[in-house]
Design an enzyme around this catalytic site. Structure first.
Site, mmCIF file in Angstrom:
data_model
loop_
_atom_site.group_PDB
_atom_site.id
_atom_site.type_symbol
_atom_site.label_atom_id
_atom_site.label_comp_id
_atom_site.label_asym_id
_atom_site.label_seq_id
_atom_site.Cartn_x
_atom_site.Cartn_y
_atom_site.Cartn_z
ATOM 1 N N CYS A 82 0.836 -1.206 0.000
ATOM 2 C CA CYS A 82 0.000 0.000 0.000
ATOM 3 C C CYS A 82 0.880 1.270 0.000
ATOM 4 O O CYS A 82 1.501 1.550 -1.007
ATOM 5 C CB CYS A 82 -0.985 -0.060 1.158
ATOM 6 S SG CYS A 82 -2.426 0.969 0.857
ATOM 7 N N ARG A 140 -7.756 2.785 1.213
ATOM 8 C CA ARG A 140 -7.280 4.011 0.544
ATOM 9 C C ARG A 140 -6.056 3.690 -0.333
ATOM 10 O O ARG A 140 -5.006 4.308 -0.246
ATOM 11 C CB ARG A 140 -6.958 5.110 1.559
ATOM 12 C CG ARG A 140 -8.198 5.671 2.248
ATOM 13 C CD ARG A 140 -7.886 6.818 3.203
ATOM 14 N NE ARG A 140 -6.895 6.428 4.193
ATOM 15 C CZ ARG A 140 -5.648 6.856 4.242
ATOM 16 N NH1 ARG A 140 -5.219 7.736 3.358
ATOM 17 N NH2 ARG A 140 -4.819 6.441 5.156
ATOM 18 N N HIS A 180 -3.301 -5.242 1.515
ATOM 19 C CA HIS A 180 -2.668 -5.494 2.815
ATOM 20 C C HIS A 180 -2.601 -6.994 3.110
ATOM 21 O O HIS A 180 -3.470 -7.522 3.798
ATOM 22 C CB HIS A 180 -3.472 -4.801 3.921
ATOM 23 C CG HIS A 180 -3.333 -3.316 3.900
ATOM 24 N ND1 HIS A 180 -2.428 -2.639 4.679
ATOM 25 C CD2 HIS A 180 -3.961 -2.375 3.162
ATOM 26 C CE1 HIS A 180 -2.510 -1.343 4.445
ATOM 27 N NE2 HIS A 180 -3.434 -1.154 3.520
ATOM 28 N N GLU A 182 -0.817 -8.454 5.115
ATOM 29 C CA GLU A 182 -0.491 -8.726 6.527
ATOM 30 C C GLU A 182 -1.751 -8.838 7.388
ATOM 31 O O GLU A 182 -1.689 -9.238 8.545
ATOM 32 C CB GLU A 182 0.445 -7.631 7.083
ATOM 33 C CG GLU A 182 -0.200 -6.284 7.400
ATOM 34 C CD GLU A 182 -0.499 -5.434 6.165
ATOM 35 O OE1 GLU A 182 -0.349 -5.920 5.028
ATOM 36 O OE2 GLU A 182 -0.888 -4.265 6.355
HETATM 37 N N1 GLN Z 1 -3.345 6.555 0.883
HETATM 38 C C1 GLN Z 1 -2.137 6.198 1.572
HETATM 39 C C2 GLN Z 1 -0.935 6.928 1.010
HETATM 40 O O1 GLN Z 1 -1.025 7.655 0.084
HETATM 41 C C3 GLN Z 1 -1.903 4.726 1.508
HETATM 42 C C4 GLN Z 1 -2.950 3.986 2.312
HETATM 43 C C5 GLN Z 1 -2.464 2.745 2.988
HETATM 44 O O2 GLN Z 1 -1.277 2.473 3.069
HETATM 45 N N2 GLN Z 1 -3.377 2.021 3.567
HETATM 46 O O3 GLN Z 1 0.121 6.766 1.523
#
Ligand code: GLN
Length: 198
Positions: A82, A140, A180, A182
């Site tokens: 992410c 996100r 994710h 994890e």
């Molecule tokens: N939106 C976050 C970012 O730009 C990433 C979101 C996440 O790691 N769950 O870093």
């Protein structure tokens, strides 16, 4: 490798604990990395989910940014999830104006790509190298807008408005997922990363 490998988790920001727990369960020595001396001990590094705009600033403040970049250039296996995927991308769309990345993956990532209304969603994905689908949790999350010729695509979104979008990649000793792995009990994606260390 005959000794037990040490795998670090970048620990200045993000969901560090979940990665440490999963790596520990897989039998490696899992350590949080906040200082260069800790990075030096690592045979592999995970950069977790979190907030990439904060991560790069903290990495700079704590003098970890350049050392991580150098180690990964020298072949240290690094797995970004992410926000960690954003940190490993050579190019970002919708980053903040001052946002820097470690780079290394020849990809363009779009931050918060799945839309502001839909902050998170889940779905099953086919994942290269794994027999059964992975249940992926996106929070996100970014997606990979474009990937260079040396990038191996490991997974794409299969259904819905984002169908076809790339969400897992590998290039040399670097690996990244938008989701994710994890979270939950499935450790197969982490195992694929540990294969890069041997
Ligand atoms: N939106 C976050 C970012 O730009 C990433 C979101 C996440 O790691 N769950 O870093």
């Amino acid at each position: 490798m005959t000794r037990i490998p040490t795998v670090g988790v970048f620990a200045l920001q993000g969901d560090v604990r979940e990665h440490l727990r999963m790596l520990g369960r897989l039998g490696v020595e899992a350590i949080g990395v906040r200082r260069e001396a800790e990075l030096d001990r690592c045979d592999g590094l995970v950069i977790p989910g979190g907030e990439s705009t904060t991560m790069f600033k903290l990495a700079r403040t704590f003098d970890l940014f350049e050392p991580i970049r150098q180690r990964s250039k020298d072949g240290l296996p690094v797995f970004g999830t992410c926000a960690g995927m954003i940190m490993l991308a050579d190019r970002i769309e919708d980053g903040t104006p001052d946002q820097e990345t470690l780079g290394g993956l020849d990809i363009t990532v779009r931050r918060n790509a799945f839309g502001r209304q839909v902050d998170s969603f889940e779905g099953d994905l086919d994942f290269a190298g794994l027999d059964d689908p992975v249940h992926a949790i996106f929070i996100r999350a970014p997606w990979v807008e474009e990937a260079g010729p040396d990038v191996e695509v490991l997974a794409r979104v299969e259904e819905g408005a984002a169908a076809g979008r790339i969400v897992a990649v590998r290039q040399g000793s670097l690996m990244a997922t938008s989701f994710h792995p994890e979270v939950g009990g499935d450790d197969r994606v982490h195992r694929l990363f540990l294969d890069l260390i041997d």
